[in-house]
Design a protein around this motif. Structure first.
Motif, mmCIF file in Angstrom:
data_model
loop_
_atom_site.group_PDB
_atom_site.id
_atom_site.type_symbol
_atom_site.label_atom_id
_atom_site.label_comp_id
_atom_site.label_asym_id
_atom_site.label_seq_id
_atom_site.Cartn_x
_atom_site.Cartn_y
_atom_site.Cartn_z
ATOM 1 N N CYS A 1 -3.122 1.993 -11.453
ATOM 2 C CA CYS A 1 -4.302 2.551 -12.114
ATOM 3 C C CYS A 1 -4.696 1.725 -13.326
ATOM 4 C CB CYS A 1 -4.030 4.000 -12.529
ATOM 5 S SG CYS A 1 -3.874 5.140 -11.151
ATOM 6 N N SER A 2 -3.690 1.263 -14.081
ATOM 7 C CA SER A 2 -3.980 0.440 -15.264
ATOM 8 C C SER A 2 -4.644 -0.871 -14.864
ATOM 9 C CB SER A 2 -2.690 0.155 -16.045
ATOM 10 O OG SER A 2 -2.167 1.335 -16.593
ATOM 11 N N LEU A 3 -4.145 -1.480 -13.776
ATOM 12 C CA LEU A 3 -4.734 -2.745 -13.342
ATOM 13 C C LEU A 3 -6.167 -2.542 -12.853
ATOM 14 C CD1 LEU A 3 -4.445 -5.726 -12.976
ATOM 15 C CD2 LEU A 3 -3.278 -5.334 -10.802
ATOM 16 N N ILE A 4 -6.410 -1.436 -12.190
ATOM 17 C CA ILE A 4 -7.780 -1.113 -11.784
ATOM 18 C C ILE A 4 -8.673 -1.000 -13.018
ATOM 19 C CG2 ILE A 4 -9.258 0.675 -10.788
ATOM 20 C CD1 ILE A 4 -6.990 1.213 -8.783
ATOM 21 N N ASP A 5 -8.171 -0.315 -14.056
ATOM 22 C CA ASP A 5 -8.944 -0.200 -15.299
ATOM 23 C C ASP A 5 -9.160 -1.556 -15.949
ATOM 24 O OD1 ASP A 5 -9.420 2.496 -15.232
ATOM 25 O OD2 ASP A 5 -7.696 3.039 -16.460
ATOM 26 N N ILE A 6 -8.121 -2.390 -15.960
ATOM 27 C CA ILE A 6 -8.244 -3.727 -16.553
ATOM 28 C C ILE A 6 -9.371 -4.494 -15.883
ATOM 29 C CG2 ILE A 6 -7.123 -5.977 -16.812
ATOM 30 C CD1 ILE A 6 -4.438 -4.401 -16.976
ATOM 31 N N LEU A 7 -9.353 -4.524 -14.553
ATOM 32 C CA LEU A 7 -10.363 -5.279 -13.816
ATOM 33 C C LEU A 7 -11.747 -4.674 -13.993
ATOM 34 C CD1 LEU A 7 -8.335 -6.009 -10.551
ATOM 35 C CD2 LEU A 7 -8.688 -7.515 -12.522
ATOM 36 N N SER B 1 -14.828 -6.625 -15.792
ATOM 37 C CA SER B 1 -16.095 -6.828 -15.084
ATOM 38 C C SER B 1 -17.279 -6.377 -15.929
ATOM 39 C CB SER B 1 -16.082 -6.076 -13.754
ATOM 40 O OG SER B 1 -16.198 -4.680 -13.949
ATOM 41 N N LEU B 2 -17.026 -5.476 -16.885
ATOM 42 C CA LEU B 2 -18.079 -5.004 -17.780
ATOM 43 C C LEU B 2 -18.260 -5.921 -18.984
ATOM 44 C CD1 LEU B 2 -17.287 -1.166 -17.807
ATOM 45 C CD2 LEU B 2 -19.210 -2.304 -16.679
ATOM 46 N N GLY B 3 -17.437 -6.970 -19.050
ATOM 47 C CA GLY B 3 -17.574 -7.930 -20.135
ATOM 48 C C GLY B 3 -16.648 -7.693 -21.310
#
Length: 259
Positions: free
Chosen positions: A50-56, A60-62
């Motif tokens: 879940c953390s890696l999903i949030d990181i990416l 992606s949002l800059g």
């Protein structure tokens, strides 16, 4: 309930990233995998996934990695909501920007087609409201900052010359665009050219001759004869530069003056 564990290889395959990227996120404290005491290998849990999903997502949002870490571990619900509101504003501005760029590209294409079909012809047309900022090499000149902002947004600007006009003590080399684009960029300190009926010509300068007042001398003579009057300010806007099949260099300028 059995908790699924993912290996480093699994994480790389799922997310399409490298081992070094995972290690980098780990060193920054963004990920905290468990080390299996039996083999010493890293094991990534549901939380790590879940953390890696949030990181990416935040990347992606800059977001920077530092801001990404704050967003995952520090931001409160109201702060995340405020951040999303900010991004809605950013995306709304992007939509406006791309709509304007589409309009500009469409208008630029009409100039290219005109150059292809009517090169050298004298015509009459209504101009758009234009805006320009001068070139200056003096950082202390108030226009220097505006010139830099124009350079940062060259998708909207092109080079032009203002010849024999009231330049307000400015150099005749300028960066020019339509006023609607300058308004979008919040560029207000410059020279506005109101709409007017103009006499125009697309001219071709062959070779690498410097663009100066000599490029419009023939245009000035032609329109002076045609309209039996003198013309003061001549504008010359660079449309494009290119090489032809014979490797000759061309510069297309759209030149015009107020009728």
């Amino acid at each position: 309930m059995i908790s699924t564990k993912y290996s480093t290889k699994n994480m790389c395959q799922i997310f399409g990233i490298t081992r070094e990227t995972l290690r980098h996120y780990e060193r920054l404290g963004l990920l905290n995998p468990r080390f299996n005491p039996d083999n010493g290998y890293r094991e990534y849990s549901y939380w790590d996934v879940c953390s890696l999903i949030d990181i990416l997502k935040y990347r992606s949002l800059g977001y920077s990695l530092s801001d990404t870490k704050d967003a995952i571990f520090e931001l409160t619900y109201p702060q995340i909501k405020e951040s999303l509101e900010d991004h809605i504003e950013i995306y709304s501005n992007k939509l406006i920007q791309y709509d304007l760029l589409l309009k500009k590209a469409t208008r630029d294409l009409t100039y290219f087609r005109h150059a292809q079909d009517h090169l050298g012809e004298i015509i009459e047309a209504e101009t758009e409201e234009l805006f320009y900022v001068p070139y200056t090499t003096n950082p202390k000149n108030p226009d220097f900052m505006h010139m830099q902002k124009a350079f940062d947004n060259l998708q909207f600007f092109t080079t032009a010359l203002v010849i024999n006009g009231d330049n307000h003590d400015l150099d005749c080399y300028v960066l020019i665009t339509e006023k609607q684009y300058a308004d979008f960029l919040k560029l207000h300190d410059g020279v506005i050219i109101p709409k007017f009926k103009a006499v125009c010509q697309m001219i071709d300068i062959v070779g690498r001759n410097p663009a100066d007042e000599t490029i419009v001398e023939d245009f000035r003579k032609k329109i002076s004869r045609k309209y039996s009057r003198t013309f003061d300010t001549i504008y010359a806007i660079l449309v494009t530069r290119f090489y032809d099949e014979e490797k000759r260099y061309h510069q297309y300028f759209f030149v015009f003056s107020k009728l």
